[in-house]
Enzyme design. Structure first.
Site, PDB file in Angstrom:
ATOM      1  N   ARG A  66      41.432  59.266  48.369  1.00 33.31           N
ATOM      2  CA  ARG A  66      41.008  58.296  47.343  1.00 33.31           C
ATOM      3  C   ARG A  66      40.800  59.001  45.997  1.00 33.31           C
ATOM      4  O   ARG A  66      41.062  58.423  44.946  1.00 33.31           O
ATOM      5  CB  ARG A  66      39.753  57.553  47.806  1.00 33.31           C
ATOM      6  CG  ARG A  66      40.080  56.642  48.999  1.00 33.31           C
ATOM      7  CD  ARG A  66      38.943  55.746  49.369  1.00 33.31           C
ATOM      8  NE  ARG A  66      38.589  54.835  48.284  1.00 33.31           N
ATOM      9  CZ  ARG A  66      37.458  54.130  48.250  1.00 33.31           C
ATOM     10  NH1 ARG A  66      36.591  54.223  49.232  1.00 33.31           N
ATOM     11  NH2 ARG A  66      37.208  53.334  47.237  1.00 33.31           N
ATOM     12  N   ASN A  99      32.748  49.477  42.749  1.00 38.55           N
ATOM     13  CA  ASN A  99      33.845  50.445  42.839  1.00 38.55           C
ATOM     14  C   ASN A  99      33.326  51.861  42.673  1.00 38.55           C
ATOM     15  O   ASN A  99      32.409  52.115  41.895  1.00 38.55           O
ATOM     16  CB  ASN A  99      34.890  50.149  41.758  1.00 38.55           C
ATOM     17  CG  ASN A  99      35.499  48.774  41.930  1.00 38.55           C
ATOM     18  OD1 ASN A  99      35.340  48.172  42.986  1.00 38.55           O
ATOM     19  ND2 ASN A  99      36.172  48.281  40.916  1.00 38.55           N
ATOM     20  N   HIS A 116      27.655  51.483  44.687  1.00 33.10           N
ATOM     21  CA  HIS A 116      28.154  52.054  45.947  1.00 33.10           C
ATOM     22  C   HIS A 116      28.551  53.529  45.800  1.00 33.10           C
ATOM     23  O   HIS A 116      29.307  54.051  46.612  1.00 33.10           O
ATOM     24  CB  HIS A 116      29.331  51.224  46.475  1.00 33.10           C
ATOM     25  CG  HIS A 116      28.927  49.859  46.963  1.00 33.10           C
ATOM     26  ND1 HIS A 116      29.830  48.868  47.269  1.00 33.10           N
ATOM     27  CD2 HIS A 116      27.694  49.343  47.225  1.00 33.10           C
ATOM     28  CE1 HIS A 116      29.161  47.781  47.677  1.00 33.10           C
ATOM     29  NE2 HIS A 116      27.875  48.044  47.659  1.00 33.10           N
ATOM     30  N   GLY A 184      36.861  40.103  40.888  1.00 33.81           N
ATOM     31  CA  GLY A 184      37.615  40.862  41.879  1.00 33.81           C
ATOM     32  C   GLY A 184      36.832  41.413  43.051  1.00 33.81           C
ATOM     33  O   GLY A 184      37.011  42.567  43.435  1.00 33.81           O
ATOM     34  N   GLU A 212      42.061  34.645  44.249  1.00 36.11           N
ATOM     35  CA  GLU A 212      41.736  33.721  45.340  1.00 36.11           C
ATOM     36  C   GLU A 212      40.225  33.534  45.394  1.00 36.11           C
ATOM     37  O   GLU A 212      39.474  34.356  44.873  1.00 36.11           O
ATOM     38  CB  GLU A 212      42.261  34.259  46.678  1.00 36.11           C
ATOM     39  CG  GLU A 212      41.702  35.615  47.014  1.00 36.11           C
ATOM     40  CD  GLU A 212      42.503  36.368  48.074  1.00 36.11           C
ATOM     41  OE1 GLU A 212      43.496  35.825  48.566  1.00 36.11           O
ATOM     42  OE2 GLU A 212      42.107  37.497  48.390  1.00 36.11           O
TER      43      GLU A 212
HETATM   44  N1  APR Z   1      42.402  40.758  39.966  1.00 36.19           N
HETATM   45  C1  APR Z   1      41.194  40.301  40.402  1.00 36.19           C
HETATM   46  N2  APR Z   1      40.868  40.246  41.702  1.00 36.19           N
HETATM   47  C2  APR Z   1      41.765  40.669  42.598  1.00 36.19           C
HETATM   48  C3  APR Z   1      43.025  41.167  42.218  1.00 36.19           C
HETATM   49  C4  APR Z   1      43.334  41.194  40.835  1.00 36.19           C
HETATM   50  N3  APR Z   1      44.518  41.632  40.392  1.00 36.19           N
HETATM   51  N4  APR Z   1      43.704  41.518  43.344  1.00 36.19           N
HETATM   52  C5  APR Z   1      42.890  41.248  44.379  1.00 36.19           C
HETATM   53  N5  APR Z   1      41.714  40.728  43.940  1.00 36.19           N
HETATM   54  C6  APR Z   1      40.550  40.300  44.711  1.00 36.19           C
HETATM   55  C7  APR Z   1      40.852  39.798  46.090  1.00 36.19           C
HETATM   56  O1  APR Z   1      41.168  38.411  46.028  1.00 36.19           O
HETATM   57  C8  APR Z   1      39.537  40.055  46.807  1.00 36.19           C
HETATM   58  O2  APR Z   1      38.673  38.949  46.706  1.00 36.19           O
HETATM   59  O3  APR Z   1      39.715  41.410  44.889  1.00 36.19           O
HETATM   60  C9  APR Z   1      38.926  41.226  46.043  1.00 36.19           C
HETATM   61  C10 APR Z   1      38.879  42.512  46.793  1.00 36.19           C
HETATM   62  O4  APR Z   1      38.003  42.368  47.894  1.00 36.19           O
HETATM   63  P1  APR Z   1      37.611  43.590  48.812  1.00 36.19           P
HETATM   64  O5  APR Z   1      38.815  44.345  49.206  1.00 36.19           O
HETATM   65  O6  APR Z   1      36.733  43.062  49.881  1.00 36.19           O
HETATM   66  O7  APR Z   1      36.789  44.557  47.835  1.00 36.19           O
HETATM   67  P2  APR Z   1      35.255  44.481  47.404  1.00 36.19           P
HETATM   68  O8  APR Z   1      34.798  43.066  47.378  1.00 36.19           O
HETATM   69  O9  APR Z   1      35.121  45.277  46.166  1.00 36.19           O
HETATM   70  O10 APR Z   1      34.566  45.230  48.595  1.00 36.19           O
HETATM   71  C11 APR Z   1      33.158  45.366  48.586  1.00 36.19           C
HETATM   72  O11 APR Z   1      33.150  46.704  50.568  1.00 36.19           O
HETATM   73  O12 APR Z   1      34.216  48.381  51.750  1.00 36.19           O
HETATM   74  C12 APR Z   1      33.167  48.057  50.955  1.00 36.19           C
HETATM   75  O13 APR Z   1      31.849  49.495  49.677  1.00 36.19           O
HETATM   76  C13 APR Z   1      33.117  48.911  49.731  1.00 36.19           C
HETATM   77  O14 APR Z   1      32.551  48.314  47.463  1.00 36.19           O
HETATM   78  C14 APR Z   1      33.290  47.907  48.620  1.00 36.19           C
HETATM   79  C15 APR Z   1      32.722  46.643  49.218  1.00 36.19           C
END
Ligand code: APR
Length: 236
Positions: A66, A99, A116, A184, A212
């Site tokens: 990463r 992030n 985090h 996001g 979404e």
């Molecule tokens: N612009 C905006 N949002 C987006 C885009 C984009 N181009 N592409 C994807 N997404 C959205 C997806 O629709 C989804 O809802 O980003 C989100 C990503 O979700 P996750 O993968 O679950 O990431 P996140 O919510 O940041 O995860 C939370 O989980 O694993 C742990 O600690 C880690 O900080 C992380 C936490």
């Protein structure tokens, strides 16, 4: 895609929460998108204290990769748009990110709280003090040890089951905010997924941006469907 501009009055205080989606268009994979797997491992298998206790080499290989990925990409128009709005709002702006990448900082943001943890910091499991670290640890022989006490050094990351960093410094600005903007994030990991409920109880405007609906979509007063770089630069 149509959405209204977000007009902020001089008395407004903006609290922004970002997740992996804001870095997706820079080229960093989200957690739950596209299978959410790394080399066949679920994130829970590499991002927990149990994983660290069982196989620190695997965990360090994951975070080394990463680090490599984050070093290879650039901030995008959404990171930069948030830095611009911060320039205008100053102390009336607060950015809390889930992030661990440094794209907000490289995009020009100054007031960033990494709830985090940070990819480019490590800490000794005993001394517990984070320090800057951009190294890769990819073999058992290369696993880092503390210079002071010789204990293992771990990524400065909040794993599943661990408590996010300095929550008090998040809730104070959340309690004062007049607008909550969430970008996001899937709305599935608490406590971050609960910020919108706190904001809604206070009756403030709550806006989600992403392609979404998040899991907690019903709690937002507005959901703007679009990617971060499509929406954020045109929002203010
Ligand atoms: N612009 C905006 N949002 C987006 C885009 C984009 N181009 N592409 C994807 N997404 C959205 C997806 O629709 C989804 O809802 O980003 C989100 C990503 O979700 P996750 O993968 O679950 O990431 P996140 O919510 O940041 O995860 C939370 O989980 O694993 C742990 O600690 C880690 O900080 C992380 C936490």
């Amino acid at each position: 895609m149509k959405h209204s501009m977000m007009k902020l009055a001089s008395s407004d205080r903006l609290f922004v929460l970002t997740g992996a989606g804001i870095s997706a268009e820079s080229g960093l994979a989200t957690f739950r998108g596209s299978g959410g797997l790394w080399n066949g491992h679920r994130v829970e298998e590499v991002a927990t204290l149990e994983a660290w206790d069982a196989d620190p080499e695997l965990v360090w290989r994951f975070y080394s990769m990463r680090r490599r990925d984050a070093l290879a990409v650039e901030p995008n128009a959404a990171h930069i748009a948030l830095a611009r709005i911060e320039e205008k709002l100053g102390d009336r702006f607060y950015l809390c990110t889930q992030n661990v990448d440094d794209l907000h900082e490289r995009g020009g943001s100054r007031r960033v709280h990494h709830m985090h943890g940070s990819l480019f910091q490590s800490r000794c499991v005993r001394c517990d003090k984070p320090f800057a670290d951009q190294s890769f640890y990819e073999t058992a022989a290369a696993l880092p040890m503390c210079n002071n006490c010789g204990a293992p050094v771990r990524p400065h990351i909040v794993w599943f089951g661990e408590i996010p960093l300095d929550l008090d410094s998040i809730y104070a600005p959340l309690d004062r905010a007049t607008v909550l903007l969430v970008v996001g994030t899937s709305g599935s990991v608490y406590p971050a997924a609960g910020f919108v409920h706190i904001a809604r109880q206070r009756g403030i405007r709550t806006v989600y941006i992403g392609p979404e609906e998040p899991a907690n979509a019903e709690a937002f007063s507005e959901v703007i469907l679009g990617t971060a770089t499509e929406v954020l630069p045109t929002l203010f």
